[in-house]
Design a protein around this motif. Sequence first.
Motif, PDB file in Angstrom:
ATOM      1  N   VAL A 224       0.826  -1.217   0.000  1.00 47.09           N
ATOM      2  CA  VAL A 224       0.000   0.000   0.000  1.00 47.09           C
ATOM      3  C   VAL A 224       0.858   1.264   0.000  1.00 47.09           C
ATOM      4  CG1 VAL A 224      -1.506   1.392   1.465  1.00 47.09           C
ATOM      5  CG2 VAL A 224      -2.106  -0.960   0.960  1.00 47.09           C
ATOM      6  N   ASP A 225       1.913   1.262   0.805  1.00 49.51           N
ATOM      7  CA  ASP A 225       2.739   2.466   0.951  1.00 49.51           C
ATOM      8  C   ASP A 225       3.449   2.855  -0.339  1.00 49.51           C
ATOM      9  OD1 ASP A 225       1.952   2.552   3.570  1.00 49.51           O
ATOM     10  OD2 ASP A 225       3.769   1.614   4.360  1.00 49.51           O
ATOM     11  N   GLN A 226       3.564   1.932  -1.291  1.00 53.88           N
ATOM     12  CA  GLN A 226       4.264   2.232  -2.535  1.00 53.88           C
ATOM     13  C   GLN A 226       3.345   2.810  -3.610  1.00 53.88           C
ATOM     14  OE1 GLN A 226       5.109  -0.927  -0.883  1.00 53.88           O
ATOM     15  NE2 GLN A 226       6.639   0.448   0.019  1.00 53.88           N
ATOM     16  N   LEU A 227       2.038   2.834  -3.343  1.00 54.97           N
ATOM     17  CA  LEU A 227       1.101   3.336  -4.343  1.00 54.97           C
ATOM     18  C   LEU A 227       1.159   4.845  -4.458  1.00 54.97           C
ATOM     19  CD1 LEU A 227      -2.153   1.249  -3.696  1.00 54.97           C
ATOM     20  CD2 LEU A 227      -0.582   1.051  -5.628  1.00 54.97           C
ATOM     21  N   ALA A 228       1.033   5.342  -5.691  1.00 55.12           N
ATOM     22  CA  ALA A 228       0.900   6.785  -5.900  1.00 55.12           C
ATOM     23  C   ALA A 228      -0.423   7.249  -5.288  1.00 55.12           C
ATOM     24  CB  ALA A 228       0.955   7.113  -7.391  1.00 55.12           C
ATOM     25  N   ALA A 229      -0.486   8.545  -4.937  1.00 51.74           N
ATOM     26  CA  ALA A 229      -1.629   9.078  -4.191  1.00 51.74           C
ATOM     27  C   ALA A 229      -2.960   8.905  -4.923  1.00 51.74           C
ATOM     28  CB  ALA A 229      -1.389  10.549  -3.876  1.00 51.74           C
ATOM     29  N   ASP A 230      -2.947   8.940  -6.250  1.00 51.74           N
ATOM     30  CA  ASP A 230      -4.200   8.881  -6.996  1.00 51.74           C
ATOM     31  C   ASP A 230      -4.640   7.451  -7.312  1.00 51.74           C
ATOM     32  OD1 ASP A 230      -2.192   8.318  -8.777  1.00 51.74           O
ATOM     33  OD2 ASP A 230      -2.996   9.555 -10.395  1.00 51.74           O
ATOM     34  N   GLN A 231      -3.904   6.444  -6.818  1.00 49.89           N
ATOM     35  CA  GLN A 231      -4.243   5.053  -7.097  1.00 49.89           C
ATOM     36  C   GLN A 231      -5.160   4.454  -6.038  1.00 49.89           C
ATOM     37  OE1 GLN A 231      -2.648   3.279 -10.095  1.00 49.89           O
ATOM     38  NE2 GLN A 231      -2.965   5.471 -10.308  1.00 49.89           N
ATOM     39  N   LEU A 232      -5.098   4.987  -4.823  1.00 43.08           N
ATOM     40  CA  LEU A 232      -5.930   4.529  -3.716  1.00 43.08           C
ATOM     41  C   LEU A 232      -6.524   5.754  -3.039  1.00 43.08           C
ATOM     42  CD1 LEU A 232      -5.051   1.902  -0.976  1.00 43.08           C
ATOM     43  CD2 LEU A 232      -6.111   4.070  -0.411  1.00 43.08           C
ATOM     44  N   LEU A 233      -7.850   5.800  -2.960  1.00 43.26           N
ATOM     45  CA  LEU A 233      -8.531   6.927  -2.333  1.00 43.26           C
ATOM     46  C   LEU A 233      -9.413   6.419  -1.196  1.00 43.26           C
ATOM     47  CD1 LEU A 233      -9.682   8.958  -5.480  1.00 43.26           C
ATOM     48  CD2 LEU A 233      -7.595   9.246  -4.146  1.00 43.26           C
ATOM     49  N   TYR A 234      -9.417   7.171  -0.100  1.00 43.93           N
ATOM     50  CA  TYR A 234     -10.263   6.852   1.044  1.00 43.93           C
ATOM     51  C   TYR A 234     -11.487   7.760   1.056  1.00 43.93           C
ATOM     52  CZ  TYR A 234      -6.305   4.197   2.935  1.00 43.93           C
ATOM     53  OH  TYR A 234      -5.284   3.293   3.116  1.00 43.93           O
ATOM     54  N   HIS A 235     -12.672   7.166   1.035  1.00 43.23           N
ATOM     55  CA  HIS A 235     -13.926   7.931   1.121  1.00 43.23           C
ATOM     56  C   HIS A 235     -13.941   9.127   0.172  1.00 43.23           C
ATOM     57  CE1 HIS A 235     -15.429   5.912   4.876  1.00 43.23           C
ATOM     58  NE2 HIS A 235     -14.151   5.633   4.978  1.00 43.23           N
TER      59      HIS A 235
ATOM     60  N   ILE B 285      -8.683  -8.063   1.177  1.00 40.42           N
ATOM     61  CA  ILE B 285      -7.418  -7.765   0.504  1.00 40.42           C
ATOM     62  C   ILE B 285      -6.263  -8.147   1.418  1.00 40.42           C
ATOM     63  CG2 ILE B 285      -5.957  -5.932  -0.454  1.00 40.42           C
ATOM     64  CD1 ILE B 285      -8.529  -4.397  -1.132  1.00 40.42           C
ATOM     65  N   THR B 286      -5.258  -8.816   0.854  1.00 37.71           N
ATOM     66  CA  THR B 286      -4.083  -9.210   1.636  1.00 37.71           C
ATOM     67  C   THR B 286      -2.801  -8.551   1.138  1.00 37.71           C
ATOM     68  OG1 THR B 286      -3.788 -11.173   0.251  1.00 37.71           O
ATOM     69  CG2 THR B 286      -5.073 -11.434   2.280  1.00 37.71           C
ATOM     70  N   GLU B 287      -2.808  -8.094  -0.126  1.00 38.94           N
ATOM     71  CA  GLU B 287      -1.589  -7.486  -0.682  1.00 38.94           C
ATOM     72  C   GLU B 287      -1.951  -6.644  -1.894  1.00 38.94           C
ATOM     73  OE1 GLU B 287       2.735  -8.810  -2.633  1.00 38.94           O
ATOM     74  OE2 GLU B 287       1.500 -10.285  -1.573  1.00 38.94           O
ATOM     75  N   VAL B 288      -1.194  -5.573  -2.079  1.00 38.24           N
ATOM     76  CA  VAL B 288      -1.354  -4.707  -3.240  1.00 38.24           C
ATOM     77  C   VAL B 288      -0.136  -4.878  -4.137  1.00 38.24           C
ATOM     78  CG1 VAL B 288      -1.383  -2.301  -4.014  1.00 38.24           C
ATOM     79  CG2 VAL B 288      -2.810  -3.005  -2.092  1.00 38.24           C
ATOM     80  N   GLN B 289      -0.384  -5.099  -5.409  1.00 38.64           N
ATOM     81  CA  GLN B 289       0.711  -5.246  -6.372  1.00 38.64           C
ATOM     82  C   GLN B 289       0.764  -4.000  -7.242  1.00 38.64           C
ATOM     83  OE1 GLN B 289      -0.053  -8.921  -8.477  1.00 38.64           O
ATOM     84  NE2 GLN B 289      -0.040 -10.145  -6.602  1.00 38.64           N
ATOM     85  N   GLN B 290       1.952  -3.392  -7.326  1.00 44.51           N
ATOM     86  CA  GLN B 290       2.095  -2.143  -8.063  1.00 44.51           C
ATOM     87  C   GLN B 290       3.400  -2.149  -8.850  1.00 44.51           C
ATOM     88  OE1 GLN B 290       4.646   0.335  -7.045  1.00 44.51           O
ATOM     89  NE2 GLN B 290       5.427  -1.291  -5.699  1.00 44.51           N
ATOM     90  N   ASN B 291       3.458  -1.222  -9.798  1.00 45.69           N
ATOM     91  CA  ASN B 291       4.659  -1.028 -10.599  1.00 45.69           C
ATOM     92  C   ASN B 291       4.910   0.467 -10.709  1.00 45.69           C
ATOM     93  OD1 ASN B 291       6.834  -1.269 -12.338  1.00 45.69           O
ATOM     94  ND2 ASN B 291       5.572  -1.603 -14.154  1.00 45.69           N
ATOM     95  N   ALA B 292       5.997   0.937 -10.096  1.00 41.12           N
ATOM     96  CA  ALA B 292       6.339   2.370 -10.089  1.00 41.12           C
ATOM     97  C   ALA B 292       5.183   3.203  -9.543  1.00 41.12           C
ATOM     98  CB  ALA B 292       6.724   2.828 -11.494  1.00 41.12           C
TER      99      ALA B 292
END
Length: 359
Positions: free
Chosen positions: A148-159, A229-236
């Motif tokens: 989660v911490d590696q995601l860009a800000a616009d990839q995961l939004l809360y509420h 959800i158990t893991e988030v997979q991201q690239n850059a």
Amino acid sequence: MSESQATAIQPDSPPSNAIDTDALIIGAGPIGLFQAFQLGLQGIKAHLVDALPHVGGQCAQLYGHKPIYDIPGIPVCTGKELVQLLDQQIAPMNLPRHLNQQVQSLSRLADGRWQAVTTAGTQFHTRSVFVAAGVGAFVPKALKVAGVDQLAADQLLYHPSETSSALGRSVLIYGGDEEAVQAAIDCASLAAKTRLMHRRDTFNAAPDQLARLQALRDSGAIEVVIGQITEVQQNAGQLQALQWMDGEGREQTLRVDWLLVYLGISPRLGPIADWGMAIEKKQLVIDPATMATSAQGIYAVGDIVSYPGKKKLILCGFHEATMAAFAAAEYLQGEKPLLQYTTTSAKLHAILGVHHPQH
């Protein structure tokens, strides 16, 4: 932080991009909204800051569809209905709102004003501050899984307050409350693929929302996934897929490129504890005659305050907001304000935009 640290004098040349205002209200729950109304009646211009992406605070978030029976003159209303009425009442005040951000620092300037800086970088120079933060700032509960911490800000939004960015994307909405259900409904007509994931196949939403969700499930516009959800997979920083676990404990993978998380909200006193005001059992100590804290020019109202006989009721908070507005008017204007009545005062009618027919 000590009192001397909290009231440290800042340079005489503060940043030029700061917003100058007479009053800053921290907290957009019912008491914060009514505080804006009472300040407006005193001719005091205010700005409003809240951690949530919408006004209403705890009342809208936790009691949105639950009935409230003890608001004077309103036999029964839901939390959201009360917020809508208060929002309508302050419309003449043209209150600027700075939502989805928290005041993270508050310090006194050399000229006696307060400088407030939010988590979004918004700066205010204000002559007075009104803390209407309830039991603290309500902030979304974070998704705590690997990646989660590696995601860009616009990839995961809360509420998020709107979902237009779902257009053409593969979206997963994570949660089971009415906000999550509504987000799935909204995304269904925009996204290339809409999935709603919850740990069980039951959702806490209004009957009409549940009926709409079922219709969209039946048509294939929304796929409901039961699991966690158990893991988030991201690239850059760009979301690629989610690892998730179903009810049988099996790990599976979903291709997703936008994630909306609705895990609820929780209150945190946060930086308020560091602003140098007297605090007792996580509540601000005030003078009940003025609602003034131990820091000059800062007032506090609602569930955040403590004084002998204090009752944690919305109607008591409305009274406190009125007392704070009168005290602040005297502090800011140098003289005790006249008590005027909205039934007869031409001045208050002008503020409220009340027009009398010509006879």
